[in-house]
Scaffold this motif. Sequence first.
Motif, PDB file in Angstrom:
ATOM      1  N   ASN A   1      18.590 -26.313 -22.868  1.00 29.31           N
ATOM      2  CA  ASN A   1      19.096 -25.735 -21.620  1.00 29.31           C
ATOM      3  C   ASN A   1      19.619 -24.308 -21.822  1.00 29.31           C
ATOM      4  O   ASN A   1      20.822 -24.071 -21.860  1.00 29.31           O
ATOM      5  CB  ASN A   1      20.201 -26.633 -21.061  1.00 29.31           C
ATOM      6  CG  ASN A   1      20.653 -26.190 -19.689  1.00 29.31           C
ATOM      7  OD1 ASN A   1      19.965 -25.445 -18.986  1.00 29.31           O
ATOM      8  ND2 ASN A   1      21.832 -26.639 -19.290  1.00 29.31           N
ATOM      9  N   ASN A   2      18.697 -23.358 -21.923  1.00 27.07           N
ATOM     10  CA  ASN A   2      19.048 -21.946 -22.075  1.00 27.07           C
ATOM     11  C   ASN A   2      19.511 -21.388 -20.733  1.00 27.07           C
ATOM     12  O   ASN A   2      18.757 -21.347 -19.775  1.00 27.07           O
ATOM     13  CB  ASN A   2      17.823 -21.170 -22.582  1.00 27.07           C
ATOM     14  CG  ASN A   2      18.107 -19.689 -22.806  1.00 27.07           C
ATOM     15  OD1 ASN A   2      19.087 -19.153 -22.321  1.00 27.07           O
ATOM     16  ND2 ASN A   2      17.220 -19.048 -23.536  1.00 27.07           N
ATOM     17  N   LEU A   3      20.754 -20.919 -20.676  1.00 28.98           N
ATOM     18  CA  LEU A   3      21.307 -20.365 -19.440  1.00 28.98           C
ATOM     19  C   LEU A   3      20.967 -18.893 -19.264  1.00 28.98           C
ATOM     20  O   LEU A   3      21.097 -18.360 -18.157  1.00 28.98           O
ATOM     21  CB  LEU A   3      22.832 -20.545 -19.425  1.00 28.98           C
ATOM     22  CG  LEU A   3      23.343 -21.991 -19.485  1.00 28.98           C
ATOM     23  CD1 LEU A   3      24.864 -22.002 -19.562  1.00 28.98           C
ATOM     24  CD2 LEU A   3      22.867 -22.778 -18.276  1.00 28.98           C
ATOM     25  N   GLY A   4      20.550 -18.234 -20.331  1.00 27.24           N
ATOM     26  CA  GLY A   4      20.243 -16.810 -20.238  1.00 27.24           C
ATOM     27  C   GLY A   4      20.380 -16.124 -21.574  1.00 27.24           C
ATOM     28  O   GLY A   4      20.618 -16.753 -22.606  1.00 27.24           O
ATOM     29  N   HIS A   5      20.265 -14.794 -21.562  1.00 27.95           N
ATOM     30  CA  HIS A   5      20.318 -14.031 -22.809  1.00 27.95           C
ATOM     31  C   HIS A   5      21.003 -12.693 -22.583  1.00 27.95           C
ATOM     32  O   HIS A   5      21.135 -12.221 -21.453  1.00 27.95           O
ATOM     33  CB  HIS A   5      18.911 -13.811 -23.359  1.00 27.95           C
ATOM     34  CG  HIS A   5      17.960 -13.281 -22.346  1.00 27.95           C
ATOM     35  ND1 HIS A   5      17.035 -14.077 -21.690  1.00 27.95           N
ATOM     36  CD2 HIS A   5      17.814 -12.035 -21.826  1.00 27.95           C
ATOM     37  CE1 HIS A   5      16.357 -13.344 -20.836  1.00 27.95           C
ATOM     38  NE2 HIS A   5      16.799 -12.093 -20.897  1.00 27.95           N
TER      39      HIS A   5
END
Length: 333
Positions: A245-249
Amino acid sequence: MQRITSLACAAALMLSSSAMAKEFNVVTTIKPLNLIVSELVQGAATSEAILPPGVSPHDYALRPSDVKKLNNADLVIWVGPQLETFLTKLMADNPNSFALTQQAGIHFLNYASEEKDEAHHDDHDHDHDHDHDHDHDHDHDHDHDHDAHEGHDEHAGHHHNHSGLNPHFWMGPKQTIEAANVITEALIKHDPLHKNVYLANLSTFTSEVNQAVNELNTELKPLSGKGYYVFHDGYGYFEHQFGLNNLGHFTVEPDRRPGAKTLITIRKALQDKQAYCVFSEPQFSPAVVDSVTEGTGVNIGTLDPMATNVKEGKGGYVRFIKELGQSFAKCLK
């Protein structure tokens, strides 16, 4: 008699030297790619990467020694112009060039932010395999007024096109196995005498990677609901395969400074306890990560997409993906 013996020795030496000279020589670019290739050529050929371990291809400049190695190689295996822009001109007329993004048989992901789908690079036929349960809340297109552009000039010739193909395939075991098959076909075409060795190596490699995937699925599946932020947008293949679950970078490319709006958005999410972890990378300064996470209590981890400290040799690629998985697990648990 002595003369005959001397002639025989000389002939044997010449044959030996000739055999050594004909040893098939493969040159790769980055260490993760060489981890794959070195296992496929084991016992039949040699392979070496031109970039030193841990060095990012984003802003690499070829050295004269690199050019010599590339020109002398029997086969140059590289990811493609989407990653190693420094090779584009040199490889344009090289008959031994083998760019993976230009080959059929590998299902590359696209950077499309609205449709996180999977596309084959030949026909760009979207099948929505890259559909995550989260939103990266950004537009990858470099022509867009992205936050990460603030206060930072483009490095001409040293960036990906983030509106198209994602070249970081080596972080996806599925695509890596596909690439291994494509590479093996090329090795057999250029060095048919070692066909059986190459096929045996491919079989072993595929089996070991699949076993590692099963182990990682068990370890990472319970963590699929836990959100996190990464330093740069390069882990889509691994995240897609294991449902993370990557929320952003922080930035679309590691050599581009994150924008102020991006940092404010991330810090607010951390203060609201939306994320369990923030990941930095050893190739780049973690100062900005430390600044954004200060006082939030969020876990801080490190992801190394370049396999800097992974031991090369048999099982090297499996060690890499296992270490990557362990880095995710350690920070998210």
